[in-house]
Design a protein around this motif. Structure first.
Motif, PDB file in Angstrom:
ATOM      1  N   HIS A  81      -1.912   6.243  -4.345  1.00 24.54           N
ATOM      2  CA  HIS A  81      -3.023   5.704  -5.050  1.00 24.54           C
ATOM      3  C   HIS A  81      -4.227   4.708  -4.179  1.00 24.54           C
ATOM      4  O   HIS A  81      -3.571   3.893  -3.299  1.00 24.54           O
ATOM      5  CB  HIS A  81      -2.767   5.182  -6.235  1.00 24.54           C
ATOM      6  N   GLN A  82      -5.334   4.920  -4.451  1.00 22.78           N
ATOM      7  CA  GLN A  82      -6.185   4.145  -3.690  1.00 22.78           C
ATOM      8  C   GLN A  82      -6.961   3.069  -4.337  1.00 22.78           C
ATOM      9  O   GLN A  82      -7.938   2.426  -3.994  1.00 22.78           O
ATOM     10  CB  GLN A  82      -7.347   5.032  -3.058  1.00 22.78           C
ATOM     11  N   ASP A  83      -6.670   2.830  -5.742  1.00 19.55           N
ATOM     12  CA  ASP A  83      -7.392   1.863  -6.549  1.00 19.55           C
ATOM     13  C   ASP A  83      -6.678   0.562  -6.460  1.00 19.55           C
ATOM     14  O   ASP A  83      -5.699   0.244  -6.101  1.00 19.55           O
ATOM     15  CB  ASP A  83      -7.383   2.429  -8.044  1.00 19.55           C
ATOM     16  N   TYR A  84      -7.635  -0.387  -6.916  1.00 18.39           N
ATOM     17  CA  TYR A  84      -7.119  -1.851  -7.062  1.00 18.39           C
ATOM     18  C   TYR A  84      -7.230  -2.321  -8.523  1.00 18.39           C
ATOM     19  O   TYR A  84      -8.400  -2.144  -9.143  1.00 18.39           O
ATOM     20  CB  TYR A  84      -8.116  -2.798  -6.145  1.00 18.39           C
TER      21      TYR A  84
ATOM     22  N   THR B 104     -11.881   1.634  -8.008  1.00 16.93           N
ATOM     23  CA  THR B 104     -11.584   3.195  -7.612  1.00 16.93           C
ATOM     24  C   THR B 104     -11.133   3.029  -6.280  1.00 16.93           C
ATOM     25  O   THR B 104     -10.360   3.740  -5.692  1.00 16.93           O
ATOM     26  CB  THR B 104     -12.627   4.057  -7.488  1.00 16.93           C
ATOM     27  N   ASP B 105     -11.900   2.069  -5.442  1.00 16.49           N
ATOM     28  CA  ASP B 105     -11.359   1.859  -3.886  1.00 16.49           C
ATOM     29  C   ASP B 105     -11.601   0.576  -3.402  1.00 16.49           C
ATOM     30  O   ASP B 105     -12.311  -0.317  -4.002  1.00 16.49           O
ATOM     31  CB  ASP B 105     -11.991   3.031  -3.155  1.00 16.49           C
ATOM     32  N   GLN B 106     -11.247   0.365  -2.045  1.00 19.91           N
ATOM     33  CA  GLN B 106     -11.250  -0.956  -1.459  1.00 19.91           C
ATOM     34  C   GLN B 106     -12.977  -1.491  -1.442  1.00 19.91           C
ATOM     35  O   GLN B 106     -13.252  -2.774  -1.707  1.00 19.91           O
ATOM     36  CB  GLN B 106     -11.004  -1.113  -0.195  1.00 19.91           C
ATOM     37  N   VAL B 107     -13.908  -0.492  -1.406  1.00 21.14           N
ATOM     38  CA  VAL B 107     -15.246  -0.968  -1.167  1.00 21.14           C
ATOM     39  C   VAL B 107     -15.712  -1.540  -2.651  1.00 21.14           C
ATOM     40  O   VAL B 107     -16.455  -2.477  -2.942  1.00 21.14           O
ATOM     41  CB  VAL B 107     -16.179   0.255  -0.843  1.00 21.14           C
ATOM     42  N   ALA B 108     -15.223  -0.826  -3.779  1.00 23.11           N
ATOM     43  CA  ALA B 108     -15.548  -1.432  -4.835  1.00 23.11           C
ATOM     44  C   ALA B 108     -15.059  -2.537  -5.241  1.00 23.11           C
ATOM     45  O   ALA B 108     -15.662  -3.631  -6.058  1.00 23.11           O
ATOM     46  CB  ALA B 108     -15.381  -0.307  -6.244  1.00 23.11           C
TER      47      ALA B 108
ATOM     48  N   ILE C 155      -3.198  -4.934  -5.295  1.00 20.56           N
ATOM     49  CA  ILE C 155      -2.493  -3.694  -5.082  1.00 20.56           C
ATOM     50  C   ILE C 155      -1.375  -3.557  -6.112  1.00 20.56           C
ATOM     51  O   ILE C 155      -0.641  -2.700  -6.545  1.00 20.56           O
ATOM     52  CB  ILE C 155      -2.115  -3.519  -3.693  1.00 20.56           C
TER      53      ILE C 155
ATOM     54  N   SER D  54       0.863  -1.252  -0.120  1.00 18.82           N
ATOM     55  CA  SER D  54      -0.070  -0.117   0.017  1.00 18.82           C
ATOM     56  C   SER D  54       0.891   1.266  -0.011  1.00 18.82           C
ATOM     57  O   SER D  54       0.433   2.230  -0.686  1.00 18.82           O
ATOM     58  CB  SER D  54      -0.974   0.224   1.125  1.00 18.82           C
TER      59      SER D  54
ATOM     60  N   ARG E  35       2.374   2.034  -3.420  1.00 19.49           N
ATOM     61  CA  ARG E  35       1.157   2.435  -4.402  1.00 19.49           C
ATOM     62  C   ARG E  35       1.220   3.973  -4.564  1.00 19.49           C
ATOM     63  O   ARG E  35       0.411   4.525  -5.456  1.00 19.49           O
ATOM     64  CB  ARG E  35      -0.115   1.869  -4.089  1.00 19.49           C
TER      65      ARG E  35
END
Length: 553
Positions: A288-291, A323-327, A353, A282, A285
């Protein structure tokens, strides 16, 4: 009393019976001596075994005693014992002091005489009739610290909207930019605690509270945070290698960990409550917050031994960006993957990641040099020789033979490391095969000392990472640079303890990282702070540090 052998003349005159008696007595005495020698040898062997066992017991008791001392110190909240003493391999394999002194330039005059701020002419009481011969300069370097209370009298005009003269740029509170620069420099680079900094300012004449000092140090740092993030991104994009290390931290009354990532021209610090590989990825990265699920992510899953059925569910064409962890978790759930299964979720999250890291062009061919901590074994990885040799120093031999074996192996390692350092300065492809064979001769041997043999086998399995320099001659053989950088953090932790708020944690990490980056780029940290706070010289502004990092690499 022992019987004395008769003289040769006496023996020649002996009769046959007397001769037989003499020989029989000698044979009996020889057998008695043999029996006595055998008994002594048996007793000596038994004593040796007892001595070896006693040494083993003594070593075990020392270790247990030290563990009890450490536990007592922990319960009493006393400072822990110092880390293991350095082996000295790095200094011992450097060129001699004579060679170093020969190339050292002599000390010369100071180079700051073109920055004279004030000239004072002193008159001499010369007698009448003397001839004037000019001036003799004497330079004095001094510092002026004075408190200043500025009264900005702002004009007010009565208009429908109401007009008040604006304040100068950068003046937004009751404390000026020079004061803030001094606070940031003294706290970050001078390691001055906030109570002492408050006392110093008050003694100079600035009436300020500790709370206000803390606010000056931790708030409105967004430009510095952005520049620190840009420095990390530039380093991960352009640096041919990075060295990494971590150390314990204390944040919000909890144990935390600070990770240092640095290269020849930059250094950054990141603190979190985890020191796992997921956390390290992380950090890599770079904000950046995307996966991302792409080919790099699939290769990561394959290397981790994830089931083919799971990989088939996650494989997408074209690559999928979340875009983020939730998605990302919603996507996993839609593919029938149990997101509550931590053992499965961890490698999948690491893969996504890592896919994002490669998606953003980070760590293209960068070599990561570490001390063999598990979380750092990612990408193109190399091992630190200093930490590898330190494992030999930690062995506790119980016999003199075991001590000789350890000394012999350490001597061979030191000689090999010295040759590797010489090769690193002037790489020669013709010598690579010889280095690999010599490595095998050292680390593939078996000595009979069980602990030593296990360690040699362990290091031999890491041959590719220890000899990574043969493929990439530009990388260092150790992580001393990271340890030197992180030493400032450790000193800060010993002096100030930990942090409470998120602002304090970010301010500490960002300022330490920018300070170390300025040092590596040859930039004055004090002047850098002044430039970013609007106090720098208009003719010589300091460009963004990320640009300098990219240019240097």
């Amino acid at each position: 009393m022992k019987k004395r052998l008769p003289s040769v003349e006496h023996v020649e005159t002996l009769s046959l019976v007397a001769m037989r008696r003499l020989v029989g007595g000698l044979v009996e005495e020889l057998h008695a001596l043999k029996t006595e020698v055998a008994t002594l040898r048996s007793e000596n062997a038994a004593l040796r075994e007892d001595n070896a066992q006693l040494r083993l017991d003594n070593s075990r008791l020392k270790a247990e005693n030290q563990q009890l001392r450490d536990e007592i110190a922990r319960l009493k909240k006393l400072p822990p014992r110092p880390p293991f003493r350095p082996s000295g391999m790095e200094k011992a394999t450097e060129p001699g002091n004579g060679d170093r002194a020969a190339g050292k330039s002599p000390r010369g005059p100071k180079r700051d005489r073109n920055r004279i701020t004030r000239t004072v002419t002193l008159r001499a009481d010369a007698p009448e009739g003397s001839r004037f011969k000019g001036y003799k300069s004497f330079f004095v370097r001094d510092l002026v610290l004075a408190a200043e209370l500025v009264n900005y009298r702002r004009e007010r005009w009565l208009t429908p909207e109401g007009v008040v003269a604006p304040l100068p740029e950068g003046v937004s509170s009751g404390f000026g930019r020079n004061l803030r620069r001094a606070c940031l420099a003294l706290h970050a680079q001078g390691q001055v605690t906030t109570p002492r900094l408050t006392a110093i300012l008050n003694s100079i004449g600035v009436e300020i509270s500790k709370r206000r000092v803390v606010r000056l140090l931790t708030t409105n740092l967004d430009p510095f945070v952005e520049e620190d993030s840009a420095v990390l991104h530039a380093g991960l994009v352009s640096a041919p290698f990075i060295t990494v290390d971590d150390t314990g931290a204390w944040h919000n009354r909890r144990n935390a960990s600070t990770t240092q990532i640095g290269g020849e021209r930059f250094s950054t610090f990141r603190t979190s409550f985890s020191k796992s590989r997921l956390n390290f990825l992380s950090v890599l990265r770079s904000g950046h917050q995307d996966y991302v699920l792409n080919d790099e992510a699939m290769n990561w899953l394959k290397a981790q031994g994830v089931e083919h059925a799971i990989m088939a569910r996650l494989k997408t064409n074209p690559p999928a960006v979340f875009t983020d962890q939730v998605a990302f978790l919603e996507h996993l759930a839609s593919k029938g993957i149990d997101i509550l299964d931590r053992q499965l979720l961890r490698p999948v999250a690491e893969a996504a990641i890592w896919g994002a890291i490669r998606h953003h062009g980070l760590l293209g061919s960068t070599v990561i040099v570490s001390d063999d901590a598990g979380q750092f074994r990612v990408a193109n990885h190399a091992l630190c020789w200093i930490h590898a040799e330190r494992l030999l120093q930690k062995l506790m031999p119980a016999t003199a033979k075991q001590e000789r074996l350890v000394t012999t192996i350490r001597d061979l390692v030191w000689r090999f490391y010295k040759a590797l350092k010489v090769w690193n300065q002037q790489p020669s492809p013709q010598l690579i095969t010889g280095f690999r064979r010599r490595f095998d001769k050292i680390f593939a041997r078996r000595t009979g000392y069980t602990e030593l043999d296990k360690l040699l086998l362990r290091l031999h399995r890491r041959k590719a990472e220890l000899l990574k320099v043969l493929e990439h001659p530009y990388i260092p053989l150790h992580t001393n640079a990271s340890e030197n950088d992180i030493r400032s953090f450790v000193t800060r932790r010993k002096i100030s303890g930990g942090t409470i708020s998120a602002d304090g944690r970010i301010a500490r990490d960002v300022m330490l990282g920018l300070m170390k980056t300025c040092q590596k780029l040859g930039i004055s940290f004090y002047h850098f702070l002044g430039d970013r706070l609007g106090l720098g010289s208009a003719g010589r502004p300091i460009p963004p540090l990320s640009q300098l990092v990219m240019m240097a690499n």
